[in-house]
Design an enzyme around this catalytic site. Structure first.
Site, PDB file in Angstrom:
ATOM      1  N   GLU A  79       0.218  57.782  42.096  1.00  0.00           N
ATOM      2  CA  GLU A  79       0.068  57.646  40.648  1.00  0.00           C
ATOM      3  C   GLU A  79       0.058  56.166  40.274  1.00  0.00           C
ATOM      4  O   GLU A  79       0.069  55.807  39.113  1.00  0.00           O
ATOM      5  CB  GLU A  79       1.167  58.388  39.908  1.00  0.00           C
ATOM      6  CG  GLU A  79       2.570  57.999  40.312  1.00  0.00           C
ATOM      7  CD  GLU A  79       3.633  58.792  39.588  1.00  0.00           C
ATOM      8  OE1 GLU A  79       3.747  58.645  38.369  1.00  0.00           O
ATOM      9  OE2 GLU A  79       4.365  59.562  40.261  1.00  0.00           O
ATOM     10  N   CYS A 111       4.470  62.766  40.774  1.00  0.00           N
ATOM     11  CA  CYS A 111       5.085  62.805  42.118  1.00  0.00           C
ATOM     12  C   CYS A 111       4.672  64.018  42.935  1.00  0.00           C
ATOM     13  O   CYS A 111       5.183  64.220  44.040  1.00  0.00           O
ATOM     14  CB  CYS A 111       6.604  62.759  41.989  1.00  0.00           C
ATOM     15  SG  CYS A 111       7.189  61.284  41.161  1.00  0.00           S
ATOM     16  N   SER A 201      13.244  64.748  31.103  1.00  0.00           N
ATOM     17  CA  SER A 201      12.742  64.819  32.483  1.00  0.00           C
ATOM     18  C   SER A 201      13.779  65.459  33.407  1.00  0.00           C
ATOM     19  O   SER A 201      13.437  66.263  34.272  1.00  0.00           O
ATOM     20  CB  SER A 201      12.314  63.440  32.992  1.00  0.00           C
ATOM     21  OG  SER A 201      13.414  62.592  33.216  1.00  0.00           O
ATOM     22  N   HIS A 233      12.466  66.470  45.795  1.00  0.00           N
ATOM     23  CA  HIS A 233      11.898  65.233  45.268  1.00  0.00           C
ATOM     24  C   HIS A 233      13.084  64.442  44.705  1.00  0.00           C
ATOM     25  O   HIS A 233      13.876  64.994  43.936  1.00  0.00           O
ATOM     26  CB  HIS A 233      10.872  65.525  44.174  1.00  0.00           C
ATOM     27  CG  HIS A 233      10.579  64.313  43.337  1.00  0.00           C
ATOM     28  ND1 HIS A 233      10.111  63.140  43.892  1.00  0.00           N
ATOM     29  CD2 HIS A 233      10.735  64.064  42.017  1.00  0.00           C
ATOM     30  CE1 HIS A 233       9.968  62.246  42.937  1.00  0.00           C
ATOM     31  NE2 HIS A 233      10.350  62.772  41.787  1.00  0.00           N
ATOM     32  N   SER A 308       6.167  65.007  37.309  1.00  0.00           N
ATOM     33  CA  SER A 308       6.276  65.074  35.852  1.00  0.00           C
ATOM     34  C   SER A 308       4.940  65.371  35.207  1.00  0.00           C
ATOM     35  O   SER A 308       3.876  65.036  35.730  1.00  0.00           O
ATOM     36  CB  SER A 308       6.799  63.737  35.314  1.00  0.00           C
ATOM     37  OG  SER A 308       8.175  63.650  35.544  1.00  0.00           O
TER      38      SER A 308
HETATM   39  P1  HMG Z   1      20.822  56.586  31.650  1.00  0.00           P
HETATM   40  O1  HMG Z   1      20.802  56.883  30.188  1.00  0.00           O
HETATM   41  O2  HMG Z   1      20.798  55.176  32.079  1.00  0.00           O
HETATM   42  O3  HMG Z   1      22.094  57.164  32.355  1.00  0.00           O
HETATM   43  O4  HMG Z   1      19.585  57.388  32.276  1.00  0.00           O
HETATM   44  P2  HMG Z   1      23.153  58.277  31.885  1.00  0.00           P
HETATM   45  O5  HMG Z   1      23.952  57.762  30.771  1.00  0.00           O
HETATM   46  O6  HMG Z   1      22.467  59.609  31.749  1.00  0.00           O
HETATM   47  O7  HMG Z   1      24.053  58.263  33.190  1.00  0.00           O
HETATM   48  C1  HMG Z   1      23.556  58.651  34.425  1.00  0.00           C
HETATM   49  C2  HMG Z   1      24.681  59.300  35.205  1.00  0.00           C
HETATM   50  O8  HMG Z   1      25.650  58.284  35.538  1.00  0.00           O
HETATM   51  C3  HMG Z   1      25.460  60.360  34.407  1.00  0.00           C
HETATM   52  O9  HMG Z   1      25.804  61.387  35.327  1.00  0.00           O
HETATM   53  C4  HMG Z   1      26.726  59.620  33.967  1.00  0.00           C
HETATM   54  O10 HMG Z   1      27.825  60.466  33.731  1.00  0.00           O
HETATM   55  C5  HMG Z   1      26.965  58.739  35.189  1.00  0.00           C
HETATM   56  P3  HMG Z   1      25.277  62.886  35.066  1.00  0.00           P
HETATM   57  O11 HMG Z   1      25.861  63.334  33.808  1.00  0.00           O
HETATM   58  O12 HMG Z   1      23.771  62.776  34.975  1.00  0.00           O
HETATM   59  O13 HMG Z   1      25.723  63.627  36.279  1.00  0.00           O
HETATM   60  N1  HMG Z   1      27.801  57.561  34.933  1.00  0.00           N
HETATM   61  C6  HMG Z   1      28.767  57.140  35.760  1.00  0.00           C
HETATM   62  N2  HMG Z   1      29.194  57.615  36.942  1.00  0.00           N
HETATM   63  C7  HMG Z   1      30.214  56.930  37.575  1.00  0.00           C
HETATM   64  N3  HMG Z   1      30.804  55.821  37.040  1.00  0.00           N
HETATM   65  C8  HMG Z   1      30.395  55.325  35.866  1.00  0.00           C
HETATM   66  C9  HMG Z   1      29.340  55.992  35.174  1.00  0.00           C
HETATM   67  N4  HMG Z   1      28.696  55.761  34.009  1.00  0.00           N
HETATM   68  C10 HMG Z   1      27.768  56.726  33.866  1.00  0.00           C
HETATM   69  N5  HMG Z   1      30.981  54.240  35.370  1.00  0.00           N
HETATM   70  C11 HMG Z   1      18.049  58.303  33.840  1.00  0.00           C
HETATM   71  C12 HMG Z   1      19.489  57.850  33.601  1.00  0.00           C
HETATM   72  C13 HMG Z   1      17.906  58.870  35.234  1.00  0.00           C
HETATM   73  C14 HMG Z   1      17.660  59.371  32.819  1.00  0.00           C
HETATM   74  C15 HMG Z   1      17.120  57.047  33.670  1.00  0.00           C
HETATM   75  O14 HMG Z   1      17.374  56.153  34.716  1.00  0.00           O
HETATM   76  C16 HMG Z   1      15.633  57.373  33.649  1.00  0.00           C
HETATM   77  O15 HMG Z   1      15.074  57.652  32.595  1.00  0.00           O
HETATM   78  N6  HMG Z   1      14.937  57.352  34.847  1.00  0.00           N
HETATM   79  C17 HMG Z   1      13.508  57.661  34.908  1.00  0.00           C
HETATM   80  C18 HMG Z   1      13.215  59.130  34.739  1.00  0.00           C
HETATM   81  C19 HMG Z   1      13.736  59.968  35.894  1.00  0.00           C
HETATM   82  O16 HMG Z   1      14.002  59.488  36.959  1.00  0.00           O
HETATM   83  N7  HMG Z   1      13.793  61.309  35.686  1.00  0.00           N
HETATM   84  C20 HMG Z   1      14.197  62.226  36.726  1.00  0.00           C
HETATM   85  C21 HMG Z   1      13.546  63.594  36.613  1.00  0.00           C
HETATM   86  S1  HMG Z   1      11.775  63.500  36.392  1.00  0.00           S
HETATM   87  C22 HMG Z   1      11.122  63.212  37.985  1.00  0.00           C
HETATM   88  O17 HMG Z   1      11.800  63.378  38.939  1.00  0.00           O
HETATM   89  C23 HMG Z   1       9.698  62.721  38.089  1.00  0.00           C
HETATM   90  C24 HMG Z   1       9.544  61.240  38.351  1.00  0.00           C
HETATM   91  O18 HMG Z   1       9.836  60.959  39.705  1.00  0.00           O
HETATM   92  C25 HMG Z   1       8.141  60.763  37.981  1.00  0.00           C
HETATM   93  C26 HMG Z   1       6.950  61.494  38.570  1.00  0.00           C
HETATM   94  O19 HMG Z   1       6.906  62.706  38.701  1.00  0.00           O
HETATM   95  O20 HMG Z   1       5.974  60.781  38.804  1.00  0.00           O
HETATM   96  C27 HMG Z   1      10.490  60.403  37.519  1.00  0.00           C
END
Ligand code: HMG
Length: 390
Positions: A79, A111, A201, A233, A308
């Site tokens: 992609e 992906c 996502s 994935h 996605s």
């Molecule tokens: P964010 O807002 O930075 O993080 O977004 P958050 O506030 O949701 O925290 C992440 C996790 O860290 C949470 O755990 C928190 O509790 C924990 P969860 O509730 O999820 O189990 N946390 C802590 N843990 C330990 N100590 C601490 C602490 N503080 C917080 N101190 C997000 C995170 C992944 C959403 C962001 O990075 C993002 O948008 N990433 C890009 C999108 C993505 O990866 N989506 C995944 C699914 S879609 C997919 O897989 C397709 C893709 O590969 C693309 C394609 O298909 O081409 C992305």
């Protein structure tokens, strides 16, 4: 006829960023990245690496002279390709010196691209049992500096040789795939960075998994206890764990323990590379096969592919006798141990570097890139590549 993965190659660029240092510089608790997201290091591609070179370097380690003659189809899942018209597969075909009587195409669905390629390859080999198909999954994941997606970036490629009588894993026939139009992650053609609705996502990744897993069980009569391991994935390593957790209770205590242990092994490489988009599921499979010693021939591996937008698929494979002898474990350990750590400012500088878009000529310094295959620059709006081994 058995059809499946005969060889499995991998490449990641030689530079990486330590996630605790990224966390410090972004005023984030490092545990959020290493535990909450589950990433330790992020591969950073220098200007001399793009989706084409990453894939060609991954393929270089697996393709021998016999394969070069037998491969008559190159399918490049990406992609983050380099041209809206010419397929990245054609560049790789030339860089590797493959048999000219071959098809070479690029496939895209976030992906999911490499999985689509593997399923296409399977159909091709059913019709042409003597041929081999080279399936590539190669990407550079970019969300932007100081974005919430930043901690889930990465870069790398996998190369899979698909053939009859495969040495590593035979693909089983039944799979379940599902498509629904959602805007959880996308990249408009004018942007070199992806946009993501992070929360949506995550939810859709799990919803698609539940959907295809339930359908798969209903269609096949299989259950969790029939699996030795599940590979996911991995946009970040905590994501697959969240999906696995939703079905774990269906297994016996022993199976739960085994699936969790194997899940951990299946995330080790991804923890140190980051998201490589379409290759991520296969990097996870590689990590599992190269880290675990309690798997054996006949063991069934579940594979969850998610791209996605979105398309999801659950499919399965059976490990083949002596599969361990067909892995490149030492090469991969060497690849990881020889990487160079860079600082956050160095990463930020590299992130902002771009190639000219006005037709001007640029020559890149490939001496600083240990990869065999590099992008050497641009001239007349054309990318210039070199295979240093040729
Ligand atoms: P964010 O807002 O930075 O993080 O977004 P958050 O506030 O949701 O925290 C992440 C996790 O860290 C949470 O755990 C928190 O509790 C924990 P969860 O509730 O999820 O189990 N946390 C802590 N843990 C330990 N100590 C601490 C602490 N503080 C917080 N101190 C997000 C995170 C992944 C959403 C962001 O990075 C993002 O948008 N990433 C890009 C999108 C993505 O990866 N989506 C995944 C699914 S879609 C997919 O897989 C397709 C893709 O590969 C693309 C394609 O298909 O081409 C992305």
């Amino acid at each position: 006829m058995k059809i499946g993965i005969d060889k499995l190659g991998f490449y990641a660029p030689h530079l990486y960023l330590d996630m605790t240092k990224l966390a410090d510089s972004r005023n984030v608790d490092p545990d959020k990245f290493t535990i909450g997201i589950g990433q330790d290091k992020m591969a950073v591609p220098p200007m001399t690496q793009d989706a084409v070179t990453l894939a060609a370097n991954a393929a270089l380690e697996i393709v021998d002279e016999t394969d070069k003659e037998a491969i008559d189809f190159v399918i490049f899942g990406t992609e983050t390709g380099v041209d809206s018209s010419k397929s990245a597969a054609v560049y790789v075909h030339e860089l590797l010196g493959l048999n000219p009587y071959a098809r070479a195409i690029e496939v895209k669905q976030a992906c999911y691209g490499a999985t689509a390629g593997i399923q296409m390859a399977k159909g091709h080999i059913m019709m042409n049992p003597d041929s081999k198909v080279l399936v590539l999954g190669s990407d550079i994941a970019r969300y932007g500096l100081n974005t919430s997606g930043e901690a889930t970036q990465g870069a790398g490629a996998v190369a899979l040789l698909i053939s009859a009588d495969p040495h590593i894993m035979a693909l089983e026939d039944q799979s379940v795939y599902f498509t629904s139009d959602i805007m959880d992650f996308w990249r408009p053609v004018y942007s070199d960075k992806a946009f993501a609705d992070g929360k949506l996502s995550n939810e859709q990744y799990i919803a698609f998994f539940s959907n295809v897993w339930e359908q798969y069980k209903a269609k096949t009569g299989m259950e969790l206890n029939d699996f030795a391991a599940m590979c996911y994935h991995l946009p970040y390593t905590k994501m697959g764990y969240k999906a696995l957790k939703t079905i774990l209770d269906d297994g016996t205590d022993d199976v739960q323990e085994r699936l969790l242990a194997n899940y951990k092994q299946s995330t080790e490489y991804n923890r140190d590379v980051g998201n490589i988009y379409t290759g991520s599921l296969y990097l996870s499979l590689l990590s599992l096969l190269e880290q675990t010693d309690d798997l054996k021939a006949g063991d069934r591996i579940g594979m969850y592919s998610y791209g996605s937008g979105a398309v999801g698929e659950f499919f399965t494979g059976l490990l083949q006798p002596g599969y361990q002898e067909h892995l490149y474990v030492e090469q991969h350990h060497r690849l990881f141990s020889s990487r160079t750590e860079i600082t956050v400012p160095e990463y930020e500088t590299i992130f902002e570097e771009t190639l000219p878009t006005d037709g001007s000529t640029v020559e890149l310094d490939i001496d600083r890139d240990p990869a065999d295959i590099c992008l050497t620059g641009m001239a007349d709006d054309k990318r210039q590549y070199v295979n240093k081994l040729k």
